[in-house]
Design a protein around this motif. Structure first.
Motif, PDB file in Angstrom:
ATOM      1  N   GLN A  54       0.832  -1.204   0.000  1.00 19.38           N
ATOM      2  CA  GLN A  54       0.000   0.000   0.000  1.00 19.38           C
ATOM      3  C   GLN A  54       0.864   1.250   0.000  1.00 19.38           C
ATOM      4  N   SER A  55       1.960   1.209   0.707  1.00 21.79           N
ATOM      5  CA  SER A  55       2.876   2.343   0.738  1.00 21.79           C
ATOM      6  C   SER A  55       3.495   2.579  -0.644  1.00 21.79           C
ATOM      7  N   LEU A  56       3.903   1.504  -1.299  1.00 21.64           N
ATOM      8  CA  LEU A  56       4.459   1.616  -2.649  1.00 21.64           C
ATOM      9  C   LEU A  56       3.403   2.136  -3.615  1.00 21.64           C
ATOM     10  N   LEU A  57       2.186   1.624  -3.473  1.00 22.85           N
ATOM     11  CA  LEU A  57       1.083   2.042  -4.328  1.00 22.85           C
ATOM     12  C   LEU A  57       0.804   3.528  -4.144  1.00 22.85           C
ATOM     13  N   ARG A  58       0.772   3.980  -2.904  1.00 18.75           N
ATOM     14  CA  ARG A  58       0.566   5.402  -2.613  1.00 18.75           C
ATOM     15  C   ARG A  58       1.644   6.234  -3.299  1.00 18.75           C
ATOM     16  N   ASN A  59       2.897   5.817  -3.164  1.00 22.47           N
ATOM     17  CA  ASN A  59       3.998   6.567  -3.768  1.00 22.47           C
ATOM     18  C   ASN A  59       3.830   6.716  -5.272  1.00 22.47           C
ATOM     19  N   VAL A  60       3.531   5.619  -5.948  1.00 22.85           N
ATOM     20  CA  VAL A  60       3.413   5.661  -7.405  1.00 22.85           C
ATOM     21  C   VAL A  60       2.245   6.554  -7.821  1.00 22.85           C
ATOM     22  N   LEU A  61       1.118   6.419  -7.144  1.00 21.01           N
ATOM     23  CA  LEU A  61      -0.059   7.208  -7.515  1.00 21.01           C
ATOM     24  C   LEU A  61       0.131   8.694  -7.233  1.00 21.01           C
ATOM     25  N   VAL A  62       0.737   9.006  -6.119  1.00 21.20           N
ATOM     26  CA  VAL A  62       1.007  10.412  -5.778  1.00 21.20           C
ATOM     27  C   VAL A  62       2.026  10.993  -6.756  1.00 21.20           C
TER      28      VAL A  62
END
Length: 127
Positions: A54-62
């Motif tokens: 989820q942290s990686l996903l947040r980073n990519v989307l942001v």
């Protein structure tokens, strides 16, 4: 294969990290929507249960929202990106997302690689 390596090279070293740093200074306006969608993204998948993905996903989307403010973030980008993260590293997933949205989907009316609606470009040419 996708052209994502070329886009990464053209952007220059550290581009992805710079986007994340800029987001820390000034979060994109869609951050709230991204946060809501994180918990909805494959909640029963082992990789997303514990939160590290989820942290990686947040980073990519942001980072993508910062990279392309015209598109920014829209629902379902989370699922596409989550699948990418299952098979590749975080920054590679970002660049493949860039390719998917900006090259594969550029046939959508009004979307160009420079993130400016087609109508605005046409108005500028007429002036």
């Amino acid at each position: 294969l996708t052209g994502s390596a070329k886009a990464k090279q053209e952007a220059g070293p550290g581009y992805y990290k710079n986007l994340l740093n800029k987001a820390k200074e000034k979060a994109p306006r869609v951050l709230g929507q991204i946060e809501k969608d994180l918990e909805r993204t494959f909640p029963d998948h082992q990789a997303f249960e514990e939160g590290s993905c989820q942290s990686l996903l947040r980073n990519v989307l942001v980072a993508y929202a910062m990279h392309n403010p015209y598109v920014s973030y829209c629902q379902s980008m989370n699922f596409i990106t989550a699948v990418l993260l299952l098979f590749m590293e975080e920054e590679d997933a970002f660049w493949v997302l860039v390719y998917i949205v900006e090259d594969l989907c550029r046939v959508l009316p009004g979307l160009r690689n420079n993130h400016e609606p087609e109508k605005k470009k046409m108005k500028k040419k007429k002036k």
